[in-house]
Design a protein around this motif. Structure first.
Motif, PDB file in Angstrom:
ATOM      1  N   ALA A   1      43.535  54.387  43.914  1.00 34.50           N
ATOM      2  CA  ALA A   1      42.332  53.576  44.116  1.00 34.50           C
ATOM      3  C   ALA A   1      41.656  53.275  42.788  1.00 34.50           C
ATOM      4  CB  ALA A   1      41.369  54.301  45.056  1.00 34.50           C
ATOM      5  N   VAL A   2      41.647  54.262  41.868  1.00 36.32           N
ATOM      6  CA  VAL A   2      41.030  54.054  40.552  1.00 36.32           C
ATOM      7  C   VAL A   2      41.845  53.063  39.735  1.00 36.32           C
ATOM      8  CG1 VAL A   2      40.370  55.180  38.397  1.00 36.32           C
ATOM      9  CG2 VAL A   2      39.937  56.314  40.578  1.00 36.32           C
ATOM     10  N   GLU A   3      43.164  53.172  39.785  1.00 38.77           N
ATOM     11  CA  GLU A   3      44.011  52.244  39.031  1.00 38.77           C
ATOM     12  C   GLU A   3      43.861  50.814  39.548  1.00 38.77           C
ATOM     13  OE1 GLU A   3      47.944  53.735  39.287  1.00 38.77           O
ATOM     14  OE2 GLU A   3      47.550  55.532  38.073  1.00 38.77           O
ATOM     15  N   ASP A   4      43.764  50.671  40.860  1.00 38.34           N
ATOM     16  CA  ASP A   4      43.572  49.324  41.422  1.00 38.34           C
ATOM     17  C   ASP A   4      42.238  48.741  40.970  1.00 38.34           C
ATOM     18  OD1 ASP A   4      45.979  49.608  42.701  1.00 38.34           O
ATOM     19  OD2 ASP A   4      45.101  50.172  44.643  1.00 38.34           O
ATOM     20  N   ALA A   5      41.201  49.570  40.926  1.00 40.36           N
ATOM     21  CA  ALA A   5      39.888  49.083  40.494  1.00 40.36           C
ATOM     22  C   ALA A   5      39.897  48.721  39.018  1.00 40.36           C
ATOM     23  CB  ALA A   5      38.825  50.134  40.782  1.00 40.36           C
ATOM     24  N   ALA A   6      40.645  49.482  38.213  1.00 41.10           N
ATOM     25  CA  ALA A   6      40.704  49.184  36.782  1.00 41.10           C
ATOM     26  C   ALA A   6      41.375  47.841  36.515  1.00 41.10           C
ATOM     27  CB  ALA A   6      41.453  50.298  36.048  1.00 41.10           C
ATOM     28  N   ALA A   7      42.238  47.428  37.414  1.00 42.37           N
ATOM     29  CA  ALA A   7      42.905  46.135  37.260  1.00 42.37           C
ATOM     30  C   ALA A   7      42.223  45.022  38.054  1.00 42.37           C
ATOM     31  CB  ALA A   7      44.367  46.260  37.708  1.00 42.37           C
ATOM     32  N   SER A   8      41.069  45.307  38.628  1.00 46.80           N
ATOM     33  CA  SER A   8      40.376  44.327  39.461  1.00 46.80           C
ATOM     34  C   SER A   8      39.740  43.229  38.614  1.00 46.80           C
ATOM     35  CB  SER A   8      39.294  45.032  40.290  1.00 46.80           C
ATOM     36  OG  SER A   8      38.507  44.090  40.978  1.00 46.80           O
ATOM     37  N   ARG A   9      39.555  42.062  39.212  1.00 50.38           N
ATOM     38  CA  ARG A   9      38.847  40.977  38.533  1.00 50.38           C
ATOM     39  C   ARG A   9      37.334  41.180  38.557  1.00 50.38           C
ATOM     40  NH1 ARG A   9      41.939  35.409  40.455  1.00 50.38           N
ATOM     41  NH2 ARG A   9      43.994  35.934  39.610  1.00 50.38           N
ATOM     42  N   ASN A  10      36.884  42.079  39.413  1.00 54.20           N
ATOM     43  CA  ASN A  10      35.460  42.400  39.480  1.00 54.20           C
ATOM     44  C   ASN A  10      35.110  43.291  38.291  1.00 54.20           C
ATOM     45  OD1 ASN A  10      32.941  43.738  40.146  1.00 54.20           O
ATOM     46  ND2 ASN A  10      33.209  42.963  42.230  1.00 54.20           N
TER      47      ASN A  10
ATOM     48  N   ASP B   1      32.407  44.839  37.495  1.00 56.63           N
ATOM     49  CA  ASP B   1      31.673  46.061  37.821  1.00 56.63           C
ATOM     50  C   ASP B   1      32.633  47.161  38.253  1.00 56.63           C
ATOM     51  OD1 ASP B   1      29.163  47.567  38.517  1.00 56.63           O
ATOM     52  OD2 ASP B   1      30.043  47.428  40.524  1.00 56.63           O
ATOM     53  N   LEU B   2      33.593  46.826  39.148  1.00 51.62           N
ATOM     54  CA  LEU B   2      34.587  47.821  39.561  1.00 51.62           C
ATOM     55  C   LEU B   2      35.443  48.264  38.387  1.00 51.62           C
ATOM     56  CD1 LEU B   2      35.845  46.405  43.000  1.00 51.62           C
ATOM     57  CD2 LEU B   2      34.283  48.307  42.601  1.00 51.62           C
ATOM     58  N   GLN B   3      35.808  47.313  37.555  1.00 50.38           N
ATOM     59  CA  GLN B   3      36.648  47.640  36.402  1.00 50.38           C
ATOM     60  C   GLN B   3      35.941  48.626  35.475  1.00 50.38           C
ATOM     61  OE1 GLN B   3      37.792  44.844  32.916  1.00 50.38           O
ATOM     62  NE2 GLN B   3      39.211  44.351  34.601  1.00 50.38           N
ATOM     63  N   GLN B   4      34.649  48.378  35.219  1.00 46.80           N
ATOM     64  CA  GLN B   4      33.901  49.277  34.333  1.00 46.80           C
ATOM     65  C   GLN B   4      33.777  50.672  34.939  1.00 46.80           C
ATOM     66  OE1 GLN B   4      30.095  47.788  33.160  1.00 46.80           O
ATOM     67  NE2 GLN B   4      29.387  49.757  32.369  1.00 46.80           N
ATOM     68  N   ARG B   5      33.468  50.756  36.238  1.00 49.06           N
ATOM     69  CA  ARG B   5      33.336  52.063  36.879  1.00 49.06           C
ATOM     70  C   ARG B   5      34.660  52.836  36.830  1.00 49.06           C
ATOM     71  NH1 ARG B   5      28.813  52.327  40.849  1.00 49.06           N
ATOM     72  NH2 ARG B   5      27.643  50.373  40.700  1.00 49.06           N
ATOM     73  N   ALA B   6      35.764  52.121  37.067  1.00 47.21           N
ATOM     74  CA  ALA B   6      37.069  52.790  37.049  1.00 47.21           C
ATOM     75  C   ALA B   6      37.414  53.293  35.647  1.00 47.21           C
ATOM     76  CB  ALA B   6      38.142  51.827  37.552  1.00 47.21           C
ATOM     77  N   LEU B   7      37.170  52.485  34.627  1.00 45.93           N
ATOM     78  CA  LEU B   7      37.465  52.916  33.258  1.00 45.93           C
ATOM     79  C   LEU B   7      36.583  54.083  32.842  1.00 45.93           C
ATOM     80  CD1 LEU B   7      37.923  49.414  31.575  1.00 45.93           C
ATOM     81  CD2 LEU B   7      39.710  51.044  32.231  1.00 45.93           C
ATOM     82  N   GLU B   8      35.320  54.081  33.266  1.00 46.99           N
ATOM     83  CA  GLU B   8      34.434  55.211  32.961  1.00 46.99           C
ATOM     84  C   GLU B   8      34.928  56.478  33.643  1.00 46.99           C
ATOM     85  OE1 GLU B   8      30.640  53.895  34.230  1.00 46.99           O
ATOM     86  OE2 GLU B   8      30.232  52.678  32.445  1.00 46.99           O
ATOM     87  N   LEU B   9      35.422  56.350  34.875  1.00 51.21           N
ATOM     88  CA  LEU B   9      35.947  57.517  35.582  1.00 51.21           C
ATOM     89  C   LEU B   9      37.199  58.049  34.892  1.00 51.21           C
ATOM     90  CD1 LEU B   9      36.100  59.517  37.881  1.00 51.21           C
ATOM     91  CD2 LEU B   9      37.049  57.719  39.346  1.00 51.21           C
ATOM     92  N   GLN B  10      38.060  57.152  34.441  1.00 48.83           N
ATOM     93  CA  GLN B  10      39.257  57.610  33.722  1.00 48.83           C
ATOM     94  C   GLN B  10      38.893  58.306  32.421  1.00 48.83           C
ATOM     95  OE1 GLN B  10      41.499  53.974  33.398  1.00 48.83           O
ATOM     96  NE2 GLN B  10      42.475  54.203  35.420  1.00 48.83           N
ATOM     97  N   ALA B  11      37.867  57.799  31.733  1.00 53.39           N
ATOM     98  CA  ALA B  11      37.413  58.463  30.512  1.00 53.39           C
ATOM     99  C   ALA B  11      36.809  59.822  30.826  1.00 53.39           C
ATOM    100  CB  ALA B  11      36.395  57.577  29.785  1.00 53.39           C
ATOM    101  N   LEU B  12      36.107  59.925  31.947  1.00 49.38           N
ATOM    102  CA  LEU B  12      35.508  61.194  32.338  1.00 49.38           C
ATOM    103  C   LEU B  12      36.575  62.228  32.657  1.00 49.38           C
ATOM    104  CD1 LEU B  12      32.556  62.163  32.756  1.00 49.38           C
ATOM    105  CD2 LEU B  12      32.870  61.738  35.193  1.00 49.38           C
ATOM    106  N   LEU B  13      37.684  61.779  33.250  1.00 49.35           N
ATOM    107  CA  LEU B  13      38.776  62.702  33.555  1.00 49.35           C
ATOM    108  C   LEU B  13      39.397  63.277  32.285  1.00 49.35           C
ATOM    109  CD1 LEU B  13      40.492  60.726  36.463  1.00 49.35           C
ATOM    110  CD2 LEU B  13      39.375  62.956  36.658  1.00 49.35           C
ATOM    111  N   ARG B  14      39.373  62.505  31.192  1.00 50.25           N
ATOM    112  CA  ARG B  14      39.945  62.994  29.929  1.00 50.25           C
ATOM    113  C   ARG B  14      38.981  63.890  29.159  1.00 50.25           C
ATOM    114  NH1 ARG B  14      41.652  57.467  29.892  1.00 50.25           N
ATOM    115  NH2 ARG B  14      39.899  56.949  28.513  1.00 50.25           N
ATOM    116  N   ALA B  15      37.701  63.893  29.559  1.00 50.05           N
ATOM    117  CA  ALA B  15      36.698  64.696  28.856  1.00 50.05           C
ATOM    118  C   ALA B  15      36.729  66.135  29.357  1.00 50.05           C
ATOM    119  CB  ALA B  15      35.308  64.090  29.051  1.00 50.05           C
TER     120      ALA B  15
END
Length: 669
Positions: A558-567, A569-583
């Motif tokens: 679900a996060v990967e799909d959002a990161a590739a979304s044209r929206n 807002d969804l793209q930003q939230r997904a990328l922030e979540l992926q960055a949080l997972l690496r922290a």
């Protein structure tokens, strides 16, 4: 054999009516009327058509227009026939004129002299016909031409003429209510007051209609007529009017209703006027209740409305409440509806009158009549208090579960929300009630309700008991996890669920990891809107920060799909979540601290945390900040579009100069 009288028509007209009645299509009807139009046009050009045949031509013209066809070519004929000396032709002509034309037509001027002459005719039927035409055809500009003869007719020996003259004055008042036009200087009010004392009840009833409308505009002017109204109503209820005005053995019920409405208008907000009418209104209520038929119930309802409109009297209100209670127990839907309506009026004065009949009111919700249910809900909403709010809200929730109309559903949702916010016995009951509203109301629940609910959950019970707030939130999380299994949830409810699970998912028995799995299954199984998916990603980020660990595979997808979304807002939230997972865990806690949604954020307008950055930039050779006002003076910053528009030359509304005619040049030889 008796001589045949009345309207007589030709066989041709009889055939026309039969042909129209036997038509099987609109096209067939149009064809018949088209042929009739040709016949009538030729007939009107025939000089041999006399007044007796003119009446039939006018009736046939009425049929032409009635069936949707153009007959303006015959309007002048109708106006001309109004001056006929034959009574039947005159009446048909006036009828046709009022059907063809209205007061705004330019052709009305052609008939004013005829109407004025007919108003002074010796034949009562001619006068009545002209008075009928005045109410339909005379505009405000033409009142002056007929006002004097109409006022003279108020003294006519026949009551029918006097009644119609009063109706004409009523119409004139509607056309010039402020008396700034043709009625300026004409004391119409004095004439109506005088006619109120007419010996004929029908004339008096016509005056009551006019005074009712005038009193609704300015009740204070007519409060001195309260003794007259009370005296008339007393005479009516005592049966002193002719038996011809009785209806189902009730003396002049429609006059009683008019008088009760008048008393309600003039007595509202006036103690003295109300005290003068208490006795007669109470007597009308008691007498009408004895009849027990439909017209008697109508008078009871009108009397109860009057009692709730004038200055309150405890004895009258109690009597009205006892009689209206019988309406609630009746089998008729109409009686139940009127009973509910009167109780709703009484609640505004004192809730105790409706509280005595609370069980009967609630039983009305079980009725199959939707209109009665809606009216009952309005009354229950007004009856709600802290001691009965739970019962009333439960009934409203049951109604919300059954109703299918979106407008009615939105109305009930708003009412339940208002009652829950005002009279909730405790926080948990409020949250549980609002969850039912969100679940049953669907998309009819406004977003503001969701914001209020989440704020209340974040703030807790407000008593400072941390353990109780924690237990309450844990129960809410458990109930919301169960709700996620439902196949269809509204977007508003989903946003509330996702916000709560993101903030307090760690309180769940399955822990943050189990909540993440449930969110992943939600993302995988449902077609969520972008708005809800944004809440879903934020909830996942909060759960990761609370120690949820790695995302389950369905959540990762679900996060990967959002990161590739044209929206974006969804793209930003997904990328922030992926960055949080690496922290690291400490960074996660610092970015999204647990249970911090209700904390106040202090914002320093001067942004002091940037002082070090600015100092380093200045030392490195950066230019210092110049305020906007100074930059304007230096010409560095261009003014806004509004400033340019204000400084521009205004639009010139002056007329162009008149052009000059060219002068002829002299010719040289």
């Amino acid at each position: 054999m008796a001589k045949k009288t009345g309207l007589t028509f030709s066989r041709e007209f009889d055939s026309l009516i039969r042909a129209i009645g036997e038509c099987k299509s609109k096209a067939e009807e149009d064809a018949i009327i088209a042929r009739e139009v040709d016949v009538l046009k030729a007939r009107l050009k025939d000089p041999r058509v006399d007044e007796r045949h003119t009446k039939e031509v006018l009736v046939r013209l009425i049929y032409v227009e009635m069936l949707g066809h153009e007959a303006s070519w015959g309007h002048v004929t109708a106006l001309r026939a109004c001056s006929s000396k034959l009574l039947i032709t005159k009446k048909v002509a006036y009828l046709a004129s009022t059907l063809f034309l209205d007061s705004s037509s330019d052709l009305i001027v052609l008939i004013v002299n005829t109407i004025t002459r007919d108003l002074t005719d010796d034949n009562m039927l001619v006068v009545c016909t002209a008075l009928n035409a005045v109410t339909k055809l005379i505009s405000a500009d033409l009142i002056t031409a007929v006002l004097a003869p109409v006022i003279q007719l108020l003294g006519h020996p026949r009551d029918l003429v006097r009644k119609k003259a009063v109706a004409v004055l009523h119409r004139f008042e509607q056309l010039d209510p402020l008396h700034e036009g043709p009625l300026a200087g004409a004391d119409v009010d004095a004439h109506l007051r005088r006619m109120l004392c007419d010996k004929e009840p029908s004339v008096m009833c016509a005056v009551l209609c006019a005074l009712g409308e005038l009193a609704s505009r300015d009740a204070r002017t007519y409060r001195n007529l309260v003794p007259s109204f009370v005296s008339i109503l007393k005479q009516v209820t005592e049966g002193k009017l002719p038996k011809a005005f009785d209806y189902h053995k009730v003396p002049a019920p429609f006059i009683q209703i008019k008088l009760l409405r008048l008393l309600a208008i003039v007595g509202a907000g006036d103690v003295s006027a109300s005290e003068n009418m208490y006795g007669v209104v109470g007597g009308v209520l008691q007498r009408a209740a004895l009849h027990g038929n439909t017209i008697g119930n109508a008078i009871v309802y009108e009397a109860a409305r009057t009692i709730t409109t004038i200055h309150p009297n405890a004895n009258l209100l109690q009597s009205a409440a006892e009689i209206i209670a019988t309406f609630l127990r009746a089998a008729s839907h109409n009686l139940k509806y009127t009973g509910i309506d009167v109780l709703a009026r009484m609640v505004r004065i004192n809730p105790k009158y409706a509280a005595e009949h609370q069980i009967a009111v609630i039983d009305c919700l079980e009725d199959r009549d939707d209109t009665l249910k809606k009216k009952t809900l309005e009354l229950l909403y007004k009856m709600a208090k802290p001691n009965n709010v739970e019962v009333i809200v439960d009934k409203m929730v049951e109604y919300l579960r059954a109703v299918t109309d979106d407008v009615a559903k939105a109305d009930v949702v708003q009412r339940i929300s208002d009652l829950a916010e005002r009279y909730a016995p405790d926080t948990f009951w409020f949250i549980e009630t609002m969850n039912k509203v969100f679940e049953l109301g669907g998309d009819n629940v406004p977003a503001a309700m969701a914001a209020n609910l989440t704020r209340l959950i974040a703030e807790g019970g407000g008593e400072g008991d941390v353990a109780a707030d924690r237990a309450m939130r844990a129960d809410i999380v458990a109930s919301y996890l169960d709700l996620l299994a439902h196949p269809k949830l509204s977007d508003v409810l989903l946003t509330v669920i996702l916000w709560v699970l993101g903030e307090y998912g760690a309180l769940a028995d399955v822990g943050p990891g189990g909540v993440l799995g449930a969110l992943g299954r939600l993302a995988e199984g449902g077609a969520l809107s972008d708005h809800v998916r944004g809440y879903l990603l934020t909830a996942m980020a909060k759960l990761v920060a609370q120690g949820g660990g790695a995302l389950p595979p369905v959540a990762e997808q679900a996060v990967e799909d959002a990161a590739a979304s044209r929206n974006t807002d969804l793209q930003q939230r997904a990328l922030e979540l992926q960055a949080l997972l690496r922290a690291g865990p400490a960074d996660r806690q610092a970015v999204l601290p647990p249970d911090a949604s209700a904390e106040d954020i202090d914002i320093e307008a001067s942004l002091p945390f940037l002082d070090g950055f600015v100092a380093c930039a200045l030392q490195s050779g950066a230019a210092p900040y110049i305020p906007e006002s100074e930059r304007r003076q230096l010409g560095v910053v261009r003014g806004s579009h509004q400033d340019e528009a204000a400084a521009a030359k205004p639009i010139n509304f002056k007329a162009y100069q008149r052009p000059q005619l060219p002068t002829a040049r002299p010719q040289h030889p």
